[in-house]
Design a protein around this motif. Structure first.
Motif, PDB file in Angstrom:
ATOM      1  N   ASN A 139       0.893  -1.220  -0.095  1.00  0.00           N
ATOM      2  CA  ASN A 139       0.056  -0.168   0.106  1.00  0.00           C
ATOM      3  C   ASN A 139       0.976   1.241   0.090  1.00  0.00           C
ATOM      4  OD1 ASN A 139      -1.753   2.098   0.765  1.00  0.00           O
ATOM      5  ND2 ASN A 139      -2.838   1.146   2.039  1.00  0.00           N
ATOM      6  N   ALA A 140       1.032   1.880  -1.161  1.00  0.00           N
ATOM      7  CA  ALA A 140       2.025   2.819  -1.291  1.00  0.00           C
ATOM      8  C   ALA A 140       1.644   4.008  -0.582  1.00  0.00           C
ATOM      9  CB  ALA A 140       2.430   3.098  -2.803  1.00  0.00           C
ATOM     10  N   VAL A 141       0.358   4.352  -0.375  1.00  0.00           N
ATOM     11  CA  VAL A 141      -0.248   5.589   0.291  1.00  0.00           C
ATOM     12  C   VAL A 141      -0.465   5.333   1.889  1.00  0.00           C
ATOM     13  CG1 VAL A 141      -2.163   6.932   0.154  1.00  0.00           C
ATOM     14  CG2 VAL A 141      -1.074   6.394  -2.084  1.00  0.00           C
ATOM     15  N   GLY A 142      -1.138   4.395   2.155  1.00  0.00           N
ATOM     16  CA  GLY A 142      -1.535   4.100   3.733  1.00  0.00           C
ATOM     17  C   GLY A 142      -0.795   2.971   4.201  1.00  0.00           C
ATOM     18  N   THR A 143      -1.497   2.340   5.413  1.00  0.00           N
ATOM     19  CA  THR A 143      -0.793   1.542   6.029  1.00  0.00           C
ATOM     20  C   THR A 143      -1.340  -0.005   5.711  1.00  0.00           C
ATOM     21  OG1 THR A 143      -0.493   3.225   7.926  1.00  0.00           O
ATOM     22  CG2 THR A 143       0.181   0.955   8.503  1.00  0.00           C
ATOM     23  N   SER A 164      -7.675   7.317  -1.870  1.00  0.00           N
ATOM     24  CA  SER A 164      -6.459   7.371  -2.403  1.00  0.00           C
ATOM     25  C   SER A 164      -5.626   6.407  -2.173  1.00  0.00           C
ATOM     26  CB  SER A 164      -5.831   8.493  -1.591  1.00  0.00           C
ATOM     27  OG  SER A 164      -5.655   8.203  -0.301  1.00  0.00           O
ATOM     28  N   GLU A 165      -5.759   5.557  -1.306  1.00  0.00           N
ATOM     29  CA  GLU A 165      -5.114   4.115  -0.982  1.00  0.00           C
ATOM     30  C   GLU A 165      -5.603   3.040  -2.178  1.00  0.00           C
ATOM     31  OE1 GLU A 165      -5.018   2.643   2.858  1.00  0.00           O
ATOM     32  OE2 GLU A 165      -4.951   4.585   3.610  1.00  0.00           O
ATOM     33  N   LYS A 167      -7.175   3.634  -5.065  1.00  0.00           N
ATOM     34  CA  LYS A 167      -6.549   3.987  -6.298  1.00  0.00           C
ATOM     35  C   LYS A 167      -5.265   3.465  -6.616  1.00  0.00           C
ATOM     36  CE  LYS A 167     -10.171   7.505  -6.656  1.00  0.00           C
ATOM     37  NZ  LYS A 167     -10.089   9.188  -6.782  1.00  0.00           N
ATOM     38  N   ALA A 168      -4.197   3.912  -5.542  1.00  0.00           N
ATOM     39  CA  ALA A 168      -3.135   3.746  -5.767  1.00  0.00           C
ATOM     40  C   ALA A 168      -2.619   2.217  -6.175  1.00  0.00           C
ATOM     41  CB  ALA A 168      -2.206   4.383  -4.689  1.00  0.00           C
ATOM     42  N   ILE A 169      -3.221   1.485  -5.214  1.00  0.00           N
ATOM     43  CA  ILE A 169      -2.877  -0.015  -5.177  1.00  0.00           C
ATOM     44  C   ILE A 169      -3.644  -0.731  -6.585  1.00  0.00           C
ATOM     45  CG2 ILE A 169      -3.491  -2.200  -4.125  1.00  0.00           C
ATOM     46  CD1 ILE A 169      -3.521  -0.736  -1.565  1.00  0.00           C
ATOM     47  N   PHE A 170      -4.676  -0.190  -6.791  1.00  0.00           N
ATOM     48  CA  PHE A 170      -5.346  -0.645  -8.114  1.00  0.00           C
ATOM     49  C   PHE A 170      -4.305  -0.484  -9.306  1.00  0.00           C
ATOM     50  CE2 PHE A 170      -7.750  -0.351 -11.803  1.00  0.00           C
ATOM     51  CZ  PHE A 170      -8.774  -1.361 -12.083  1.00  0.00           C
ATOM     52  N   ASP A 171      -3.958   0.747  -9.464  1.00  0.00           N
ATOM     53  CA  ASP A 171      -2.921   1.219 -10.312  1.00  0.00           C
ATOM     54  C   ASP A 171      -1.691   0.376 -10.410  1.00  0.00           C
ATOM     55  OD1 ASP A 171      -4.845   2.973 -11.707  1.00  0.00           O
ATOM     56  OD2 ASP A 171      -4.047   4.624 -10.822  1.00  0.00           O
ATOM     57  N   GLU A 172      -1.131   0.136  -9.361  1.00  0.00           N
ATOM     58  CA  GLU A 172       0.225  -0.529  -9.253  1.00  0.00           C
ATOM     59  C   GLU A 172      -0.084  -2.058  -9.486  1.00  0.00           C
ATOM     60  OE1 GLU A 172       2.052   0.248  -5.503  1.00  0.00           O
ATOM     61  OE2 GLU A 172       3.393  -1.214  -5.916  1.00  0.00           O
ATOM     62  N   SER A 173      -1.132  -2.574  -8.582  1.00  0.00           N
ATOM     63  CA  SER A 173      -1.270  -3.922  -8.503  1.00  0.00           C
ATOM     64  C   SER A 173      -2.274  -4.660  -9.124  1.00  0.00           C
ATOM     65  CB  SER A 173      -1.310  -4.542  -7.172  1.00  0.00           C
ATOM     66  OG  SER A 173       0.147  -3.979  -6.556  1.00  0.00           O
ATOM     67  N   VAL A 174      -3.416  -4.059  -9.577  1.00  0.00           N
ATOM     68  CA  VAL A 174      -4.574  -4.753 -10.264  1.00  0.00           C
ATOM     69  C   VAL A 174      -4.677  -4.403 -11.672  1.00  0.00           C
ATOM     70  CG1 VAL A 174      -7.031  -4.926 -10.031  1.00  0.00           C
ATOM     71  CG2 VAL A 174      -5.678  -4.496  -7.965  1.00  0.00           C
ATOM     72  N   ALA A 175      -4.532  -3.366 -11.962  1.00  0.00           N
ATOM     73  CA  ALA A 175      -4.616  -2.801 -13.599  1.00  0.00           C
ATOM     74  C   ALA A 175      -3.884  -3.710 -14.412  1.00  0.00           C
ATOM     75  CB  ALA A 175      -4.421  -1.383 -13.669  1.00  0.00           C
ATOM     76  N   PRO A 176      -2.473  -3.783 -14.285  1.00  0.00           N
ATOM     77  CA  PRO A 176      -1.627  -4.760 -14.936  1.00  0.00           C
ATOM     78  C   PRO A 176      -2.356  -6.186 -15.248  1.00  0.00           C
ATOM     79  CG  PRO A 176      -0.273  -3.679 -13.125  1.00  0.00           C
ATOM     80  CD  PRO A 176      -1.742  -3.401 -12.872  1.00  0.00           C
ATOM     81  N   VAL A 177      -2.933  -6.711 -14.192  1.00  0.00           N
ATOM     82  CA  VAL A 177      -3.358  -8.153 -14.062  1.00  0.00           C
ATOM     83  C   VAL A 177      -4.491  -8.013 -15.097  1.00  0.00           C
ATOM     84  CG1 VAL A 177      -4.357 -10.133 -12.792  1.00  0.00           C
ATOM     85  CG2 VAL A 177      -2.385  -8.608 -11.949  1.00  0.00           C
TER      86      VAL A 177
ATOM     87  N   GLY B 224      -7.055  11.951   6.302  1.00  0.00           N
ATOM     88  CA  GLY B 224      -5.591  12.291   5.671  1.00  0.00           C
ATOM     89  C   GLY B 224      -4.764  11.076   5.781  1.00  0.00           C
ATOM     90  N   GLU B 225      -3.566  10.878   6.045  1.00  0.00           N
ATOM     91  CA  GLU B 225      -2.806   9.637   5.901  1.00  0.00           C
ATOM     92  C   GLU B 225      -2.603   9.244   7.255  1.00  0.00           C
ATOM     93  OE1 GLU B 225       0.704  10.160   3.563  1.00  0.00           O
ATOM     94  OE2 GLU B 225      -0.546  11.636   2.038  1.00  0.00           O
ATOM     95  N   GLU B 226      -2.366   7.943   7.569  1.00  0.00           N
ATOM     96  CA  GLU B 226      -1.780   7.565   8.910  1.00  0.00           C
ATOM     97  C   GLU B 226      -0.758   8.442   9.588  1.00  0.00           C
ATOM     98  OE1 GLU B 226      -3.421   5.368  10.770  1.00  0.00           O
ATOM     99  OE2 GLU B 226      -2.217   4.070  12.074  1.00  0.00           O
ATOM    100  N   ARG B 227       0.030   8.779   8.731  1.00  0.00           N
ATOM    101  CA  ARG B 227       1.115   9.662   9.697  1.00  0.00           C
ATOM    102  C   ARG B 227       0.658  11.122   9.691  1.00  0.00           C
ATOM    103  NH1 ARG B 227       5.272   9.367   4.228  1.00  0.00           N
ATOM    104  NH2 ARG B 227       3.528   9.199   3.107  1.00  0.00           N
ATOM    105  N   LEU B 228      -0.220  11.645   9.073  1.00  0.00           N
ATOM    106  CA  LEU B 228      -0.655  12.832   9.011  1.00  0.00           C
ATOM    107  C   LEU B 228      -1.899  12.696   9.496  1.00  0.00           C
ATOM    108  CD1 LEU B 228       1.084  14.586   6.082  1.00  0.00           C
ATOM    109  CD2 LEU B 228       1.658  14.927   8.341  1.00  0.00           C
TER     110      LEU B 228
END
Lengths: 274, 274
Positions: A139-143, A164-165, A167-177, B224-228
């Motif tokens: 998870n590039a954005v969250g925890t 935001s989390e 969308k980031a994971i979808f683009d990184e790990s789901v969309a390519p599949v 926000g994010e977990e860190r902010l």
């Protein structure tokens, strides 16, 4: 194998109308543009049995993919992974790779605190408890890590609910599949806005155009009232080749436009997107 | 008998991400405020079998009400009533009362045309074809009547997809029935916005407050994010009496607020709605 995909959104906030389900809309649009068919969207509460039932029912409809959103966080009501485990006939366990992801996140956050330390509490470790036999996704954005599971012929992605989390994971790990699975199928759509024709008047014309153009789906969306008509006609198709898709939609559009004019309608806007 | 209700939204535009499902959100909020529980929202395509399956599956979960939106209009892809008929084990037929409603609408529109006439075409009569044994409901804003059906212990309302029509019919014909069914149960909610505490840090505190206040449901929504961290805590309850509901939420709020302060968090906003 079909190109069908189901979306399951988990969260009481969606069922009490507190939160508008923008996640389902965002995902449905991306999935369509990647060449797959979203066949159903289901929203259920933060309840293990509800989640497990929804996932099982989706599996039984035999889609190629299931995407879930929500319920991966540290609180008591984040129950998606327990529900997924139940649906898969297993239980959750602390996954070492997921725990490492969570630890690294808190180590990076800790640098910004006064003490330089953040304790790895039970609530935080909980985010690394995933169903046995599944894999965590970063998870590039969250925890909270996302999760991917394979069951029979279905690949299930469990994504967070924070947009935001997700969308980031979808683009990184789901969309390519998904893109690989759809083998380059393209979705193409055009919308035309009209005034001065009633939806009921155009209904047989739409039938006629769809009969002549069997690969193009046309749907009318009334926007004004029937007596002060303002209609959007949405034409769409999927094809292996973008030029084929465009050509199909354009041919249908030419025919429909002519029929709208014959009925006394006026076209006020045309929009195409790929 | 439960106070459970399911929403089924019908329309390809929702599954391709063209249209954001504001109807489900609006209905879920109204249903909650009327004292009923929306237990599931399902979105399916304009396909008779898909619609029929979704309705049948909902009936089998034994809710008190099912609300459908979309698919009542004059075009080929308005298939909700055929799907509903299939789910009810019957077929559609031209309902004289519904036909009268449609006729009167077109007579009133006709006054505004040059010829003073609008033909009652097959596409227009189609809107009066409703499942045998069901009743039409007037559509104050648009043309297509809505439909109410009773099946076993479930009351099913089929509403249009055009938001202004759906809302008008809900307020006129559905809300009074739901209100009576819920026997005056009140939903009460309060949201507090915080900064400077992490969701994972507050997770055990939320557990503690919910343990002390068993009728109050608390859900944290990280913004926000977990860190902010920026978290909204949403407290809600249902009760037979609005004062009881308010008292319950307020007691939980006092305890939660104190715990947030102890953890170093700051409250930036509090909002209550009935």
């Amino acid at each position: 194998m079909t190109n069908n995909l189901e979306i399951i959104c988990i969260g009481n906030e969606l069922l009490i109308g507190k939160t508008l389900n923008t996640n389902a809309n965002w995902l449905a649009k991306r999935v369509t543009n990647l060449g797959l068919n979203t066949t159903r969207i289901t929203v259920v509460s933060d309840n293990i049995t509800e989640i497990s039932n929804a996932i099982n029912e989706a599996i039984n409809r035999n889609p190629r993919f299931i995407l879930t959103t929500g319920g991966l966080g540290p609180t008591f009501d984040d129950k998606t992974l327990e529900g997924l485990a139940e649906a898969l006939g297993t239980t959750t366990e602390t996954n070492q790779q997921a725990l490492q992801m969570v630890k690294e996140k808190y180590q990076s956050y800790a640098k910004q605190t006064k003490t330089g330390e953040i304790e790895l509490t039970a609530a935080r470790v909980k985010m690394a408890n995933i169903p046995k036999g599944t894999k965590p996704l970063p998870n590039a954005v969250g925890t909270a890590p996302a999760v991917v599971a394979k069951h029979q012929n279905v690949t299930i992605f469990a994504l967070p609910g924070v947009p935001s989390e997700m969308k980031a994971i979808f683009d990184e790990s789901v969309a390519p599949v998904l893109q690989q699975a759809s083998c380059g199928v393209t979705f193409y759509e055009t919308s035309i806005e009209t005034v001065n024709v009633m939806e009921s008047e155009m209904a047989p014309c739409v039938d006629e155009v769809m009969h002549t153009n069997p690969y193009v789906y046309i749907k009318s969306h009334p926007k004004g009232e029937e007596r002060l008509p303002q209609i959007e006609f949405h034409l769409s198709t999927t094809a292996d080749d973008v030029d084929v898709a465009k050509k199909r939609v354009t041919e249908a559009l030419v025919q429909l436009t002519e029929l709208i004019r014959q009925k006394g309608g006026k076209i006020t806007d045309i929009k195409s997107t790929e």
